[in-house]
Enzyme design. Structure first.
Site, PDB file in Angstrom:
ATOM      1  N   ASN A  97     -12.802  25.484   4.959  1.00  0.00           N
ATOM      2  CA  ASN A  97     -13.276  26.861   5.048  1.00  0.00           C
ATOM      3  C   ASN A  97     -14.752  27.014   4.735  1.00  0.00           C
ATOM      4  O   ASN A  97     -15.365  28.006   5.096  1.00  0.00           O
ATOM      5  CB  ASN A  97     -12.455  27.762   4.117  1.00  0.00           C
ATOM      6  CG  ASN A  97     -12.292  27.171   2.742  1.00  0.00           C
ATOM      7  OD1 ASN A  97     -11.734  26.088   2.584  1.00  0.00           O
ATOM      8  ND2 ASN A  97     -12.779  27.866   1.736  1.00  0.00           N
ATOM      9  N   GLN A 111      -7.714  27.875   8.550  1.00  0.00           N
ATOM     10  CA  GLN A 111      -8.972  27.994   9.304  1.00  0.00           C
ATOM     11  C   GLN A 111      -8.844  27.495  10.740  1.00  0.00           C
ATOM     12  O   GLN A 111      -9.768  27.677  11.541  1.00  0.00           O
ATOM     13  CB  GLN A 111     -10.085  27.189   8.596  1.00  0.00           C
ATOM     14  CG  GLN A 111     -10.516  27.756   7.269  1.00  0.00           C
ATOM     15  CD  GLN A 111     -11.322  29.055   7.415  1.00  0.00           C
ATOM     16  OE1 GLN A 111     -11.915  29.356   8.453  1.00  0.00           O
ATOM     17  NE2 GLN A 111     -11.344  29.845   6.358  1.00  0.00           N
ATOM     18  N   CYS A 136     -17.507  32.265  -5.834  1.00  0.00           N
ATOM     19  CA  CYS A 136     -17.709  33.326  -6.829  1.00  0.00           C
ATOM     20  C   CYS A 136     -16.409  33.663  -7.525  1.00  0.00           C
ATOM     21  O   CYS A 136     -15.436  33.990  -6.866  1.00  0.00           O
ATOM     22  CB  CYS A 136     -18.173  34.591  -6.145  1.00  0.00           C
ATOM     23  SG  CYS A 136     -19.902  34.591  -5.830  1.00  0.00           S
TER      24      CYS A 136
HETATM   25  C1  LIG Z   1      -8.285  26.990   4.049  1.00  0.00           C
HETATM   26  C2  LIG Z   1      -7.728  28.268   3.500  1.00  0.00           C
HETATM   27  N1  LIG Z   1      -6.526  28.275   2.901  1.00  0.00           N
HETATM   28  C3  LIG Z   1      -5.982  29.385   2.397  1.00  0.00           C
HETATM   29  C4  LIG Z   1      -6.631  30.583   2.473  1.00  0.00           C
HETATM   30  C5  LIG Z   1      -5.988  31.815   1.897  1.00  0.00           C
HETATM   31  O1  LIG Z   1      -5.521  32.623   2.942  1.00  0.00           O
HETATM   32  P1  LIG Z   1      -4.978  34.104   2.706  1.00  0.00           P
HETATM   33  O2  LIG Z   1      -6.158  34.960   2.569  1.00  0.00           O
HETATM   34  O3  LIG Z   1      -4.202  34.407   3.941  1.00  0.00           O
HETATM   35  O4  LIG Z   1      -4.101  34.075   1.522  1.00  0.00           O
HETATM   36  C6  LIG Z   1      -7.888  30.646   3.079  1.00  0.00           C
HETATM   37  C7  LIG Z   1      -8.638  31.921   3.128  1.00  0.00           C
HETATM   38  O5  LIG Z   1      -9.778  31.986   2.741  1.00  0.00           O
HETATM   39  C8  LIG Z   1      -8.443  29.458   3.617  1.00  0.00           C
HETATM   40  O6  LIG Z   1      -9.632  29.454   4.208  1.00  0.00           O
END
Ligand SMILES: Cc1ncc(COP(=O)(O)O)c(C=O)c1O
Length: 382
Positions: free
Chosen positions: A154, A182, A330
């Site tokens: 991400n 992602q 953050c």
């Molecule tokens: C790689 C990854 N996993 C998990 C999440 C969490 O997803 P959600 O916001 O649907 O709980 C995110 C969101 O930022 C992410 O980028």
């Protein structure tokens, strides 16, 4: 001055208006509870949920619709996959392998599982953020029950060798979970072809609504079994109790269908924009570094370290023109250096000089973005 250009699509995407249109009747007209199948209202809602499940399953390469469990998003899916697998397989072993650059939704859950007796090994990544597959293979023990590796990162966008890891896990009879939050909607994902046993995804990362996601749970070769981690009803094969978010599920299915339809062209378009922005930045500031893998990366993600420029200051200077994010994580109280950037070898200081840009479906003005960035950097350059 108008709205700043939104460039934080790795954090979340706007809801596509076509998705909203599709969702609207499920708030007001088709409002039955899909579990109340004795009457027409419930039956209609169930039918819509069934169709959505079928469509999502087809796009992800599932064998059966029922392999999709609806959740509130990737965080919940990751919790269910990791905790549910650990508890169900505790008698076979306690060792879990994951990577150093996972999202906190995986890393924090693994930390929690250590309190239930799990042994967790985090595999390092190379300078591009690619998981060291040899180290992963060497880390396997007789009591390894699960490998969990994200599809795409991400922060830096690096895509992992998922198929290779999947084949290896299968050859060792170890379950393989992939956090694909992602990737789904952006990359071609095929759970059976990639030997994935469990896969998390989230609608708001591909122009669907927030607060809805899913977990793929393989039903064939092997049939994956999990313990439920919440209680209160038999919904979703007893794995995720609670009344289903019908409008959200309908929206997620539509969002995925649209994303899959647009994906090949959109990927090329966004890769083109990111290449132009990267070139323009590097031409003016040769010291700027693009983090992540040069090719094996999400088409819409860029992550730059700009020596001598504080990311937070740059974000502030650009606030009226661009919405971008810092490369550091953050929390509510303090700014920590990003564990992902540290893992690819950046010093703490460099992590604070790093920004992330996430392009999206409605991003157009390449030149304007590059000019704003360059102007902002020039203002701050020491
Ligand atoms: C790689 C990854 N996993 C998990 C999440 C969490 O997803 P959600 O916001 O649907 O709980 C995110 C969101 O930022 C992410 O980028």
């Amino acid at each position: 001055m108008g709205e700043p250009i939104y460039l934080d699509h790795n954090a979340t995407t706007p809801l596509d208006k076509r998705v909203l249109e599709k969702m609207l009747p499920y708030f007001t007209d088709v409002y039955g509870n899909p579990s109340s199948i004795d009457h027409l209202h419930g039956h209609k809602a169930k039918q819509a949920v069934d169709e959505a499940r079928q469509s999502i399953a087809k796009h992800l390469g599932c064998r059966k619709d029922r392999e999709i469990i609806f959740t509130s998003g990737a965080t919940e899916s990751n919790n269910l996959a990791l905790i549910g697998t650990f508890r169900r397989n505790r008698c076979n072993g306690k060792h879990i392998i994951s990577s150093a650059i996972e999202h906190p939704a995986v890393l924090d859950t693994l930390k929690y599982l250590e309190s239930e007796g799990a042994d967790v090994t985090l595999i390092p990544v190379d300078q591009f953020g690619v998981v060291d597959v040899d180290a992963l293979q060497r880390a396997v023990r007789a009591d390894t029950i699960l490998i969990s590796v994200m599809y795409a990162n991400n922060e830096i966008g690096t895509i992992q060798p998922i198929k290779e890891i999947g084949e290896f896990a299968k050859s060792k009879d170890i379950l393989f979970h992939v956090d694909a939050a992602q990737a789904v909607g952006h990359e071609k994902v095929d759970v059976y072809d990639m030997n994935i046993d469990l896969m998390s995804f989230s609608a708001h990362k591909f122009y669907g609504p927030k607060g809805v996601g899913g977990l793929f749970v393989r039903s064939y070769s092997p049939m994956v079994r999990l313990d439920s981690i919440s209680f209160g009803g038999g919904h979703e094969r007893n794995l995720r109790p609670g009344t289903l978010n019908v409008p959200g599920i309908i929206g997620m299915a539509e969002a995925l269908a649209i994303s899959e339809r647009l994906r090949p062209k959109e990927w090329e378009r966004l890769r083109g924009i990111s290449a132009s922005i990267t070139d323009a930045l590097k031409e003016t500031f040769p010291e700027v570094r693009l983090n992540g893998h040069p090719e094996k990366r999400l088409g819409h993600n860029m992550n730059f370290t700009i020596p001598g420029v504080e990311a937070k200051a740059l974000i502030h200077v650009l606030k009226g023109e661009l919405s971008i994010s810092a490369g550091s994580a953050c929390s509510t109280t303090k700014v920590e250096p990003s564990h992902v950037l540290n893992a690819i070898g950046l010093s703490d200081e460099e992590t604070f000089q790093t920004i992330r840009l996430g392009l999206g479906r409605f991003t157009q003005d390449t030149e304007g973005i590059a000019i704003s960035l360059i102007r902002g950097i020039l203002k701050l350059k020491r």
